[in-house]
Motif scaffolding. Sequence first.
Motif, PDB file in Angstrom:
ATOM      1  N   TRP A  20       0.831  -1.204   0.000  1.00 42.17           N
ATOM      2  CA  TRP A  20       0.000   0.000   0.000  1.00 42.17           C
ATOM      3  C   TRP A  20       0.865   1.254   0.000  1.00 42.17           C
ATOM      4  O   TRP A  20       0.504   2.276  -0.560  1.00 42.17           O
ATOM      5  N   HIS A  21       2.035   1.151   0.635  1.00 47.34           N
ATOM      6  CA  HIS A  21       2.952   2.293   0.737  1.00 47.34           C
ATOM      7  C   HIS A  21       4.129   2.163  -0.231  1.00 47.34           C
ATOM      8  O   HIS A  21       5.201   2.716  -0.001  1.00 47.34           O
ATOM      9  N   ASP A  22       3.924   1.424  -1.305  1.00 48.70           N
ATOM     10  CA  ASP A  22       4.914   1.250  -2.364  1.00 48.70           C
ATOM     11  C   ASP A  22       6.261   0.770  -1.836  1.00 48.70           C
ATOM     12  O   ASP A  22       7.320   1.193  -2.293  1.00 48.70           O
ATOM     13  N   GLY A  23       6.236  -0.103  -0.845  1.00 49.33           N
ATOM     14  CA  GLY A  23       7.455  -0.693  -0.312  1.00 49.33           C
ATOM     15  C   GLY A  23       8.210   0.190   0.664  1.00 49.33           C
ATOM     16  O   GLY A  23       9.272  -0.193   1.148  1.00 49.33           O
ATOM     17  N   ASP A  24       7.691   1.362   0.984  1.00 46.66           N
ATOM     18  CA  ASP A  24       8.366   2.285   1.896  1.00 46.66           C
ATOM     19  C   ASP A  24       8.007   1.916   3.340  1.00 46.66           C
ATOM     20  O   ASP A  24       6.913   2.233   3.825  1.00 46.66           O
ATOM     21  N   ALA A  25       8.942   1.259   4.018  1.00 47.59           N
ATOM     22  CA  ALA A  25       8.685   0.770   5.377  1.00 47.59           C
ATOM     23  C   ALA A  25       8.468   1.925   6.349  1.00 47.59           C
ATOM     24  O   ALA A  25       7.627   1.836   7.249  1.00 47.59           O
ATOM     25  N   ARG A  26       9.213   3.013   6.188  1.00 50.00           N
ATOM     26  CA  ARG A  26       9.049   4.157   7.093  1.00 50.00           C
ATOM     27  C   ARG A  26       7.655   4.771   6.948  1.00 50.00           C
ATOM     28  O   ARG A  26       7.022   5.142   7.939  1.00 50.00           O
ATOM     29  N   ALA A  27       7.170   4.884   5.732  1.00 47.10           N
ATOM     30  CA  ALA A  27       5.826   5.428   5.509  1.00 47.10           C
ATOM     31  C   ALA A  27       4.767   4.490   6.092  1.00 47.10           C
ATOM     32  O   ALA A  27       3.780   4.948   6.668  1.00 47.10           O
ATOM     33  N   ALA A  28       4.981   3.180   5.952  1.00 51.13           N
ATOM     34  CA  ALA A  28       4.037   2.207   6.493  1.00 51.13           C
ATOM     35  C   ALA A  28       3.995   2.292   8.016  1.00 51.13           C
ATOM     36  O   ALA A  28       2.912   2.319   8.611  1.00 51.13           O
ATOM     37  N   ILE A  29       5.157   2.361   8.655  1.00 47.06           N
ATOM     38  CA  ILE A  29       5.208   2.461  10.117  1.00 47.06           C
ATOM     39  C   ILE A  29       4.573   3.767  10.576  1.00 47.06           C
ATOM     40  O   ILE A  29       3.803   3.795  11.539  1.00 47.06           O
ATOM     41  N   SER A  30       4.867   4.848   9.895  1.00 44.10           N
ATOM     42  CA  SER A  30       4.296   6.144  10.254  1.00 44.10           C
ATOM     43  C   SER A  30       2.775   6.111  10.162  1.00 44.10           C
ATOM     44  O   SER A  30       2.080   6.608  11.062  1.00 44.10           O
ATOM     45  N   ALA A  31       2.248   5.532   9.106  1.00 41.25           N
ATOM     46  CA  ALA A  31       0.794   5.444   8.940  1.00 41.25           C
ATOM     47  C   ALA A  31       0.176   4.573  10.033  1.00 41.25           C
ATOM     48  O   ALA A  31      -0.882   4.921  10.586  1.00 41.25           O
ATOM     49  N   LEU A  32       0.810   3.470  10.372  1.00 35.98           N
ATOM     50  CA  LEU A  32       0.279   2.596  11.415  1.00 35.98           C
ATOM     51  C   LEU A  32       0.314   3.275  12.778  1.00 35.98           C
ATOM     52  O   LEU A  32      -0.622   3.133  13.578  1.00 35.98           O
ATOM     53  N   LEU A  33       1.370   4.035  13.058  1.00 34.70           N
ATOM     54  CA  LEU A  33       1.433   4.773  14.320  1.00 34.70           C
ATOM     55  C   LEU A  33       0.368   5.866  14.371  1.00 34.70           C
ATOM     56  O   LEU A  33      -0.242   6.100  15.426  1.00 34.70           O
ATOM     57  N   ASP A  34       0.149   6.539  13.246  1.00 38.21           N
ATOM     58  CA  ASP A  34      -0.917   7.544  13.177  1.00 38.21           C
ATOM     59  C   ASP A  34      -2.280   6.909  13.425  1.00 38.21           C
ATOM     60  O   ASP A  34      -3.122   7.463  14.147  1.00 38.21           O
ATOM     61  N   ASP A  35      -2.511   5.735  12.829  1.00 36.98           N
ATOM     62  CA  ASP A  35      -3.772   5.019  13.036  1.00 36.98           C
ATOM     63  C   ASP A  35      -3.942   4.630  14.504  1.00 36.98           C
ATOM     64  O   ASP A  35      -5.028   4.765  15.071  1.00 36.98           O
ATOM     65  N   CYS A  36      -2.861   4.167  15.121  1.00 34.84           N
ATOM     66  CA  CYS A  36      -2.900   3.780  16.530  1.00 34.84           C
ATOM     67  C   CYS A  36      -3.243   4.978  17.405  1.00 34.84           C
ATOM     68  O   CYS A  36      -4.083   4.889  18.301  1.00 34.84           O
ATOM     69  N   GLN A  37      -2.617   6.111  17.144  1.00 37.47           N
ATOM     70  CA  GLN A  37      -2.891   7.324  17.916  1.00 37.47           C
ATOM     71  C   GLN A  37      -4.353   7.754  17.748  1.00 37.47           C
ATOM     72  O   GLN A  37      -5.021   8.121  18.711  1.00 37.47           O
ATOM     73  N   HIS A  38      -4.848   7.695  16.525  1.00 35.19           N
ATOM     74  CA  HIS A  38      -6.243   8.064  16.262  1.00 35.19           C
ATOM     75  C   HIS A  38      -7.197   7.137  17.023  1.00 35.19           C
ATOM     76  O   HIS A  38      -8.168   7.596  17.641  1.00 35.19           O
ATOM     77  N   LEU A  39      -6.936   5.839  16.999  1.00 35.03           N
ATOM     78  CA  LEU A  39      -7.819   4.896  17.679  1.00 35.03           C
ATOM     79  C   LEU A  39      -7.770   5.065  19.191  1.00 35.03           C
ATOM     80  O   LEU A  39      -8.790   4.910  19.871  1.00 35.03           O
ATOM     81  N   ARG A  40      -6.586   5.391  19.740  1.00 35.93           N
ATOM     82  CA  ARG A  40      -6.491   5.655  21.178  1.00 35.93           C
ATOM     83  C   ARG A  40      -7.327   6.886  21.551  1.00 35.93           C
ATOM     84  O   ARG A  40      -7.991   6.908  22.587  1.00 35.93           O
ATOM     85  N   LEU A  41      -7.298   7.912  20.718  1.00 34.71           N
ATOM     86  CA  LEU A  41      -8.108   9.096  20.974  1.00 34.71           C
ATOM     87  C   LEU A  41      -9.596   8.747  20.922  1.00 34.71           C
ATOM     88  O   LEU A  41     -10.370   9.171  21.780  1.00 34.71           O
ATOM     89  N   GLN A  42      -9.985   7.962  19.930  1.00 34.02           N
ATOM     90  CA  GLN A  42     -11.382   7.556  19.826  1.00 34.02           C
ATOM     91  C   GLN A  42     -11.809   6.750  21.050  1.00 34.02           C
ATOM     92  O   GLN A  42     -12.916   6.914  21.558  1.00 34.02           O
ATOM     93  N   LEU A  43     -10.932   5.880  21.535  1.00 28.58           N
ATOM     94  CA  LEU A  43     -11.222   5.081  22.717  1.00 28.58           C
ATOM     95  C   LEU A  43     -11.363   5.974  23.950  1.00 28.58           C
ATOM     96  O   LEU A  43     -12.268   5.786  24.774  1.00 28.58           O
ATOM     97  N   ALA A  44     -10.499   6.973  24.072  1.00 30.26           N
ATOM     98  CA  ALA A  44     -10.586   7.907  25.200  1.00 30.26           C
ATOM     99  C   ALA A  44     -11.892   8.693  25.153  1.00 30.26           C
ATOM    100  O   ALA A  44     -12.542   8.896  26.190  1.00 30.26           O
ATOM    101  N   LEU A  45     -12.285   9.139  23.967  1.00 25.02           N
ATOM    102  CA  LEU A  45     -13.544   9.864  23.827  1.00 25.02           C
ATOM    103  C   LEU A  45     -14.736   8.976  24.175  1.00 25.02           C
ATOM    104  O   LEU A  45     -15.683   9.414  24.838  1.00 25.02           O
ATOM    105  N   THR A  46     -14.680   7.743  23.747  1.00 21.63           N
ATOM    106  CA  THR A  46     -15.768   6.802  24.042  1.00 21.63           C
ATOM    107  C   THR A  46     -15.850   6.533  25.536  1.00 21.63           C
ATOM    108  O   THR A  46     -16.935   6.481  26.110  1.00 21.63           O
TER     109      THR A  46
END
Length: 68
Positions: A20-46
């Motif tokens: 999905w990130h055209d083989g760029d491991a740093r971009a993949a990790i960054s996107a996954l960390l961003d997703d994790c942060q977003h989900l933690r915020l959603q969990l806190a709001l819930t």
Amino acid sequence: MKPLSLPSTEPDLIEDVLAWHDGDARAAISALLDDCQHLRLQLALTEAAASSGFTRGWRPRFDRQDNA
């Protein structure tokens, strides 16, 4: 007559993320960390919005507990 069956291949999620990130491991990790942060915020709001009665006493955990 033999029933039809689908091949039992499971997707390789790591390869899918990298593709999905055209083989760029740093971009993949960054996107996954961003997703994790977003989900933690959603969990806190819930947690703040949902009453204890609504969730029947269940409280979310922000850290994963491995069943090892």
